[in-house]
Design a protein around this motif. Structure first.
Motif, PDB file in Angstrom:
ATOM      1  N   VAL A  36      -5.663  -1.170   1.029  1.00 54.30           N
ATOM      2  CA  VAL A  36      -4.438  -0.375   1.026  1.00 54.30           C
ATOM      3  C   VAL A  36      -3.218  -1.286   1.041  1.00 54.30           C
ATOM      4  CG1 VAL A  36      -3.057   1.268   2.352  1.00 54.30           C
ATOM      5  CG2 VAL A  36      -5.510   1.653   2.056  1.00 54.30           C
ATOM      6  N   ASN A  37      -3.235  -2.329   1.847  1.00 54.56           N
ATOM      7  CA  ASN A  37      -2.115  -3.265   1.867  1.00 54.56           C
ATOM      8  C   ASN A  37      -1.964  -3.978   0.527  1.00 54.56           C
ATOM      9  OD1 ASN A  37      -1.243  -2.763   4.492  1.00 54.56           O
ATOM     10  ND2 ASN A  37      -2.595  -4.300   5.391  1.00 54.56           N
ATOM     11  N   GLY A  38      -3.086  -4.266  -0.138  1.00 55.44           N
ATOM     12  CA  GLY A  38      -3.007  -4.866  -1.462  1.00 55.44           C
ATOM     13  C   GLY A  38      -2.336  -3.948  -2.458  1.00 55.44           C
ATOM     14  N   LEU A  39      -2.665  -2.656  -2.398  1.00 56.55           N
ATOM     15  CA  LEU A  39      -2.019  -1.700  -3.284  1.00 56.55           C
ATOM     16  C   LEU A  39      -0.531  -1.590  -2.975  1.00 56.55           C
ATOM     17  CD1 LEU A  39      -2.149   0.526  -5.447  1.00 56.55           C
ATOM     18  CD2 LEU A  39      -2.651   2.142  -3.597  1.00 56.55           C
ATOM     19  N   LEU A  40      -0.174  -1.569  -1.684  1.00 56.87           N
ATOM     20  CA  LEU A  40       1.231  -1.472  -1.315  1.00 56.87           C
ATOM     21  C   LEU A  40       2.013  -2.695  -1.781  1.00 56.87           C
ATOM     22  CD1 LEU A  40       1.078   0.080   2.275  1.00 56.87           C
ATOM     23  CD2 LEU A  40       1.308   1.215   0.070  1.00 56.87           C
ATOM     24  N   PHE A  41       1.379  -3.881  -1.738  1.00 48.56           N
ATOM     25  CA  PHE A  41       2.042  -5.090  -2.239  1.00 48.56           C
ATOM     26  C   PHE A  41       2.344  -4.952  -3.724  1.00 48.56           C
ATOM     27  CE2 PHE A  41       2.014  -9.279  -4.189  1.00 48.56           C
ATOM     28  CZ  PHE A  41       2.886  -9.993  -3.382  1.00 48.56           C
ATOM     29  N   ARG A  42       1.376  -4.460  -4.480  1.00 49.69           N
ATOM     30  CA  ARG A  42       1.610  -4.281  -5.914  1.00 49.69           C
ATOM     31  C   ARG A  42       2.669  -3.211  -6.170  1.00 49.69           C
ATOM     32  NH1 ARG A  42      -0.242  -0.664  -9.876  1.00 49.69           N
ATOM     33  NH2 ARG A  42       0.190  -1.504 -11.952  1.00 49.69           N
ATOM     34  N   MET A  43       2.647  -2.134  -5.407  1.00 46.42           N
ATOM     35  CA  MET A  43       3.652  -1.082  -5.576  1.00 46.42           C
ATOM     36  C   MET A  43       5.050  -1.600  -5.303  1.00 46.42           C
ATOM     37  SD  MET A  43       1.534   2.009  -3.739  1.00 46.42           S
ATOM     38  CE  MET A  43       3.042   2.830  -3.284  1.00 46.42           C
ATOM     39  N   ARG A  44       5.189  -2.424  -4.253  1.00 42.33           N
ATOM     40  CA  ARG A  44       6.524  -2.916  -3.887  1.00 42.33           C
ATOM     41  C   ARG A  44       7.045  -3.949  -4.870  1.00 42.33           C
ATOM     42  NH1 ARG A  44       8.594  -7.200  -0.941  1.00 42.33           N
ATOM     43  NH2 ARG A  44       6.498  -7.983  -0.516  1.00 42.33           N
ATOM     44  N   THR A  45       6.179  -4.841  -5.339  1.00 44.45           N
ATOM     45  CA  THR A  45       6.624  -5.960  -6.171  1.00 44.45           C
ATOM     46  C   THR A  45       6.477  -5.699  -7.664  1.00 44.45           C
ATOM     47  OG1 THR A  45       4.420  -6.994  -6.086  1.00 44.45           O
ATOM     48  CG2 THR A  45       6.014  -7.590  -4.360  1.00 44.45           C
ATOM     49  N   GLY A  46       5.549  -4.810  -8.053  1.00 49.50           N
ATOM     50  CA  GLY A  46       5.316  -4.556  -9.458  1.00 49.50           C
ATOM     51  C   GLY A  46       4.542  -5.642 -10.173  1.00 49.50           C
ATOM     52  N   VAL A  47       3.863  -6.522  -9.449  1.00 56.18           N
ATOM     53  CA  VAL A  47       3.122  -7.612 -10.088  1.00 56.18           C
ATOM     54  C   VAL A  47       1.908  -7.048 -10.821  1.00 56.18           C
ATOM     55  CG1 VAL A  47       3.826  -9.263  -8.331  1.00 56.18           C
ATOM     56  CG2 VAL A  47       1.665  -8.045  -8.070  1.00 56.18           C
TER      57      VAL A  47
END
Length: 308
Positions: A36-47
């Motif tokens: 879940v934290n990995g998904l949130l990182f991608r959502m926040r940064t757009g990487v």
């Protein structure tokens, strides 16, 4: 080391008991918090998915779990449960505002095969399947791309997010359509998706105390729909509608009520949109499939509820 997008311990304690235990195949899910934290990182940064930091585990695991949870309605179920907890605590202000926002689609979002998106499913308090708090537009609103909520508007290839929000700038329901879809055509689907479950017993609450919306929603059908459900509303009348009503005063009757002070508070839905678009993967659509992008938007709304 974590990042600014990771869930805090308090937020995780609220979310963890709601997460599914079985993966539906032949075992148990593992490392929910890491994924879940990995998904949130991608959502926040757009990487790109392949560029996820190693601390979040394999990028394929993050993507696959998000894809499955978007298809089977898990994100919608989680959002419903968090809304139910807030409602039970009396933390939802039921003076609701409705609006929409356009999202530019990245060129990576093009190229999906023309196949219908999986149905959006959620879980009712009684355990029966029902539609979740969000949905895709299978018709494309008269010009979509294979039911993936992609269409051409003034901004190019876009997707439109239609949503309702409470007075604390939190999403109650949302629908995504192709970008050229008119706001007024999705008012009823957005309203019908407001269904906050009860924690103890009883039917979900589908009816807000009042609705406010801009003149894009000013039409007879919308007003009749709200009157039929007994919902007070503040919707600004269009200039041509006002002129026509004055010209045909006897036949058209008195003007609809308009509370200026209540209408000024409609900015809450605009602020809710700003909170959603703080996630770069929401502000720009990178996902080909409509139901996967809807999962991104729903997960962002869930995080906003957890942080409120």
């Amino acid at each position: 080391m974590g990042s600014g997008s990771d869930l805090t311990n308090a937020q995780w304690e609220r979310l963890e008991p709601l997460l599914p235990v079985s993966n539906g195949r032949c075992g148990r899910w593992r490392d929910h918090r890491q994924v879940v934290n990995g998904l949130l990182f991608r959502m926040r940064t757009g990487v790109q998915r392949r560029d996820l930091p190693e601390r979040y585990g394999p990028w394929t695991t993050v993507h696959e779990r998000h894809r499955r949870w978007s298809a089977d309605g898990t994100w919608e179920m989680l959002l419903r449960r968090i809304q139910a907890e807030a409602d039970a605590a009396g933390e939802i202000d039921w003076d609701v505002s409705v609006d929409s926002t356009s999202v530019r689609a990245h060129h990576h979002a093009a190229g999906a095969r023309h196949a219908p998106s999986p149905p959006q499913r959620g879980l009712r308090p009684d355990g029966q399947n029902r539609s979740g708090p969000g949905g895709t537009d299978p018709t494309g609103c008269g010009g979509g791309t294979g039911g993936e909520a992609l269409g051409r508007s003034r901004g190019g290839v876009t997707t439109k997010i239609h949503l309702s929000a409470d007075r604390r700038c939190r999403v109650l329901s949302l629908v995504i359509t192709s970008g050229q879809c008119a706001d007024c055509t999705q008012f009823e689907p957005v309203m019908d998706n407001i269904r906050v479950p009860r924690l103890a017993c009883g039917r979900p609450r589908p009816k807000p105390n009042s609705i406010s919306a801009d003149k894009g929603y000013s039409n007879r059908r919308t007003r009749r729909y709200l009157s039929r459900r007994g919902i007070r509303h503040v919707i600004q009348e269009k200039a041509d509608q006002t002129a026509n009503r004055v010209r045909l005063a006897r036949a058209r009757g008195r003007p609809p009520g308009f509370d200026k002070d209540r209408y000024k508070k409609r900015n809450t839905v605009g602020r809710a949109i700003n909170k959603l678009k703080a996630f770069r993967a929401v502000a720009t659509r990178f996902d080909k499939r409509g139901h996967v992008y809807l999962g991104i938007v729903t997960a962002a709304a869930l995080v906003i509820w957890l942080r409120s």
